[in-house]
Enzyme design. Structure first.
Site, PDB file in Angstrom:
ATOM      1  CB  ALA A   3      -0.958   0.045   1.199  1.00 40.50           C
ATOM      2  CB  ALA A   4       4.395   1.652  -0.322  1.00 43.45           C
ATOM      3  NE  ARG A   9      -3.230   4.421 -12.527  1.00 48.30           N
ATOM      4  CZ  ARG A   9      -3.056   3.217 -12.766  1.00 48.30           C
ATOM      5  NH1 ARG A   9      -3.641   2.696 -13.863  1.00 48.30           N
ATOM      6  NH2 ARG A   9      -2.201   2.404 -12.081  1.00 48.30           N
ATOM      7  CE  LYS A  16      -4.417   2.475  -5.357  1.00 51.41           C
ATOM      8  NZ  LYS A  16      -4.069   1.666  -6.710  1.00 51.41           N
ATOM      9  N   GLY A 141      -0.865  -7.424 -15.681  1.00 49.55           N
ATOM     10  CA  GLY A 141       0.167  -8.423 -16.139  1.00 49.55           C
ATOM     11  C   GLY A 141      -0.586  -9.576 -16.417  1.00 49.55           C
ATOM     12  CG  ASN A 387     -31.660  23.818  23.376  1.00 47.00           C
ATOM     13  OD1 ASN A 387     -31.910  24.845  22.545  1.00 47.00           O
ATOM     14  ND2 ASN A 387     -30.776  22.790  23.062  1.00 47.00           N
TER      15      ASN A 387
HETATM   16  C1  UD1 Z   1       0.719  -4.976 -10.574  1.00 45.94           C
HETATM   17  C2  UD1 Z   1       1.475  -6.268 -11.260  1.00 45.94           C
HETATM   18  C3  UD1 Z   1       0.610  -6.631 -12.361  1.00 45.94           C
HETATM   19  C4  UD1 Z   1      -0.676  -6.791 -11.835  1.00 45.94           C
HETATM   20  C5  UD1 Z   1      -1.485  -5.622 -11.102  1.00 45.94           C
HETATM   21  C6  UD1 Z   1      -3.017  -6.269 -10.424  1.00 45.94           C
HETATM   22  C7  UD1 Z   1       3.723  -5.988 -10.931  1.00 45.94           C
HETATM   23  C8  UD1 Z   1       5.090  -5.652 -11.597  1.00 45.94           C
HETATM   24  N1  UD1 Z   1       2.678  -5.896 -11.506  1.00 45.94           N
HETATM   25  O1  UD1 Z   1       0.865  -3.931 -11.567  1.00 45.94           O
HETATM   26  O2  UD1 Z   1       1.194  -7.899 -12.935  1.00 45.94           O
HETATM   27  O3  UD1 Z   1      -1.847  -7.233 -12.919  1.00 45.94           O
HETATM   28  O4  UD1 Z   1      -0.559  -5.407 -10.184  1.00 45.94           O
HETATM   29  O5  UD1 Z   1      -3.285  -4.914 -10.059  1.00 45.94           O
HETATM   30  O6  UD1 Z   1       3.965  -6.374  -9.799  1.00 45.94           O
HETATM   31  N2  UD1 Z   1       3.212  -0.726  -4.688  1.00 45.94           N
HETATM   32  C9  UD1 Z   1       4.245  -0.447  -3.673  1.00 45.94           C
HETATM   33  N3  UD1 Z   1       5.147  -0.209  -3.894  1.00 45.94           N
HETATM   34  C10 UD1 Z   1       5.646   0.079  -5.090  1.00 45.94           C
HETATM   35  C11 UD1 Z   1       4.921  -0.380  -6.265  1.00 45.94           C
HETATM   36  C12 UD1 Z   1       3.603  -0.790  -5.915  1.00 45.94           C
HETATM   37  O7  UD1 Z   1       3.667  -0.826  -2.340  1.00 45.94           O
HETATM   38  O8  UD1 Z   1       6.923   0.531  -5.345  1.00 45.94           O
HETATM   39  C13 UD1 Z   1       1.859  -1.422  -4.425  1.00 45.94           C
HETATM   40  C14 UD1 Z   1       0.743  -0.344  -4.899  1.00 45.94           C
HETATM   41  O9  UD1 Z   1       0.325   0.566  -3.741  1.00 45.94           O
HETATM   42  C15 UD1 Z   1      -0.357  -1.141  -5.118  1.00 45.94           C
HETATM   43  C16 UD1 Z   1       0.437  -2.449  -5.403  1.00 45.94           C
HETATM   44  O10 UD1 Z   1       1.599  -2.468  -4.834  1.00 45.94           O
HETATM   45  O11 UD1 Z   1      -1.043  -1.497  -3.916  1.00 45.94           O
HETATM   46  C17 UD1 Z   1       0.344  -2.732  -6.997  1.00 45.94           C
HETATM   47  O12 UD1 Z   1       0.923  -1.671  -7.562  1.00 45.94           O
HETATM   48  P1  UD1 Z   1       0.688  -0.945  -9.062  1.00 45.94           P
HETATM   49  O13 UD1 Z   1       1.575   0.202  -9.299  1.00 45.94           O
HETATM   50  O14 UD1 Z   1      -0.948  -0.396  -9.014  1.00 45.94           O
HETATM   51  O15 UD1 Z   1       0.778  -2.093  -9.911  1.00 45.94           O
HETATM   52  P2  UD1 Z   1       0.163  -2.464 -11.553  1.00 45.94           P
HETATM   53  O16 UD1 Z   1       1.150  -1.604 -12.116  1.00 45.94           O
HETATM   54  O17 UD1 Z   1      -1.325  -2.364 -11.075  1.00 45.94           O
HETATM   55 CA    CA Z   2      -2.770  -1.538  -9.503  1.00 43.51          CA
END
Ligand code: UD1
Ligand code: CA
Length: 478
Positions: A3-4, A9, A16, A141, A387
């Site tokens: 959740a980092a 968007r 978020k 992915g 009151n």
């Molecule tokens: C990621 C997956 C993708 C998958 C999708 C599902 C990877 C490389 N890709 O893509 O295959 O289909 O999720 O939703 O893993 N986050 C961190 N630190 C970071 C990056 C992300 O904590 O450095 C957390 C985000 O807050 C989020 C989650 O990881 O909760 C997914 O990150 P996000 O950037 O949304 O990944 P996607 O590009 O959607």
């Molecule tokens: Ca995502």
């Protein structure tokens, strides 16, 4: 739980994962499902807007740990930060599986999580990915399989070939890992991809190259894996969750007239044979009894509505409406409003911190604040419980079977004894004893012939003259 991320968007100052759906942040929904599976340790990786997220967790999920990912270098890097954070807390990864989830998938159920972990154990896999078939897989992915159907790798949208983008089986971002496979794989991640990030998904390909068993568990309900990235998806997920909750209530015997406009938060307690009318919101802390009718156009916040009570087109905030009572239309019950059994709060009435006894009625256009009203009393139209003296609030006590006349102002502190009456239009600054009538107004004076003298020839004067003639004629006839 990851959740980092920045959640760019969402275009929001609020993190978020803290955006609420049906009264609970996205992260809270996922954690609620996670905790139902009774995990040994839960760690949430926080980074972007982490103070907000940490505060929320401390308040609502105090048993959950947090780990900081100061810079968001990808999902693989984030999991490494989780393991570092756990180690700092003295928690070593043992032999039990490590499950990785995202904080932005609010529809995930505990059953699906349990299924993922079960498949992981049954297939003796070193990594099991939770996948799903989506009609529109764009942005996710993709799960790349070999000719035998075995999972080979996960390829990100941005890194995929044209052929790979035609794959509809997607990575939900949720996994179960053998802990050693995870630790080994994380140590070997590179940033050689289009986003220059450490991809957690590459751990799966690394395990496969090492000859380890890799499997996928396909979610039975693909809605569960939807990640929320923007506010349109937030609204869509809210609608799905609303429908899911409403179906549960309906199967448990609650009538919901229009499930698309009944917004019932998770945690709200509704009894069989309750009826929920259109455009009604019921929050997590509200309770609705059997045979109660809520709505249309009603909001309940932290409000208890007992059996057979009706609330129509009203806003009720931390109120209690007891058995068989009626509220509305168009009334506002504020914190501490407590309406007794078979009581009535009618139209355009505001009630704050007041107890209204069994069978007592406040039918029309009144303000009742800091009051205690006994049983069987009637508060006439337009009565105001004054009151507030500008600095302090004062109480008003009204006894049993009292009749407060219309347009009375009860200037608190004041009391009206059992069985007493008050004259309409009174301003009462002194107590009215039991059985008395309190009159606090000038006597009426009628000045005869005033209109004909002051407004001679006017329509009113002509009407008055005609009326006087009719009276004369009648007495002549007699
Ligand atoms: C990621 C997956 C993708 C998958 C999708 C599902 C990877 C490389 N890709 O893509 O295959 O289909 O999720 O939703 O893993 N986050 C961190 N630190 C970071 C990056 C992300 O904590 O450095 C957390 C985000 O807050 C989020 C989650 O990881 O909760 C997914 O990150 P996000 O950037 O949304 O990944 P996607 O590009 O959607
Ligand atoms: Ca995502």
């Amino acid at each position: 739980m990851l959740a980092a991320g920045a959640g760019t968007r969402m275009k929001s100052d609020l993190a978020k994962v803290l955006h609420p759906i049906l009264g609970r942040p996205l992260l809270g929904h996922v954690l609620a499902s996670v905790l139902e599976t009774d995990p040994e340790n839960v760690v949430v990786v926080v980074g972007h807007q982490r103070d907000q997220v940490v505060d929320y967790l401390a308040r609502d999920f105090p048993t959950v740990r947090t780990a900081v990912q100061a810079e968001q270098n990808g999902t693989g890097h984030a999991v490494r930060c989780a393991l570092v954070g756990l180690a700092a807390d003295g928690v070593e990864v043992g032999t039990a599986p490590v499950v990785v989830l995202a904080g932005d998938t609010p529809l995930l159920s505990s059953a699906t999580l349990t299924d993922l972990v079960r498949t992981h154990a049954e297939t003796h896999a070193s990594v099991t990915v939770l996948s799903a078939e989506l009609t529109d897989p764009f942005g996710y992915g993709r799960i790349v399989r070999d000719s035998d159907g075995g999972v080979l790798a996960i390829v990100e949208q941005k890194d995929a070939t044209a052929e790979q983008t035609s794959i509809h089986e997607i990575n939900s971002g949720m996994f179960a890992f053998n802990p050693q496979t995870l630790v080994d794989g994380l140590a070997r991640l590179t940033t050689e991809n289009s986003q220059g990030e450490e991809y957690l998904t590459d751990v799966l390909a690394i395990a496969r190259q090492d000859g380890r068993a890799v499997s996928a568990h396909k979610a039975a309900d693909s809605d569960e894996v939807h990640g929320i990235n923007n506010r349109a998806q937030l609204a869509a997920a809210t609608a799905l969750l609303r429908d899911r909750i409403n179906v549960e209530h309906m199967l448990a015997g609650v009538t919901i007239i229009d499930p698309t406009t009944a917004w019932i938060e998770p945690g709200a307690s509704l009894t069989a044979d309750a009826v929920i009318e259109r455009n009604t919101s019921i929050d997590a802390a509200s309770v609705v009894g059997a045979g109660a009718v809520i709505g249309p156009d009603t909001t309940l916040l932290g409000t208890t509505v007992e059996a057979s009570a009706h609330v129509v087109r009203s806003h009720c905030d931390h109120a209690v409406i007891r058995e068989g009572a009626n509220v509305g239309p168009f009334s506002y019950l504020r914190p501490g409003a407590d309406l007794g059994p078979a009581g009535k709060i009618g139209a355009f009435v505001e009630v704050k911190k007041s107890k209204i006894g069994a069978g007592s009625k406040v039918p029309h256009l009144s303000y009742v604040g800091d009051a205690e009203i006994g049983e069987g009393s009637n508060i006439g139209a337009g009565t105001i419980f004054a009151n507030y003296d500008g600095e302090h609030k004062h109480p008003t006590i009204v006894g049993d079977y009292v009749r407060v006349g219309s347009d009375t102002i009860l200037v608190a502190p004041v009391s009206v004894g059992d069985g007493a009456y008050t004259a309409a239009g009174s301003v009462l600054t002194e107590d009215v004893p039991a059985g008395a009538i309190g009159i606090g107004r000038e006597r009426q004076v009628n000045v005869e012939g005033w209109v004909e003298r002051r407004h001679p020839g006017s329509a009113s004067a002509q009407a008055a003259t005609a009326a006087a003639d009719t009276v004369e004629e009648q007495s002549a006839d007699d």
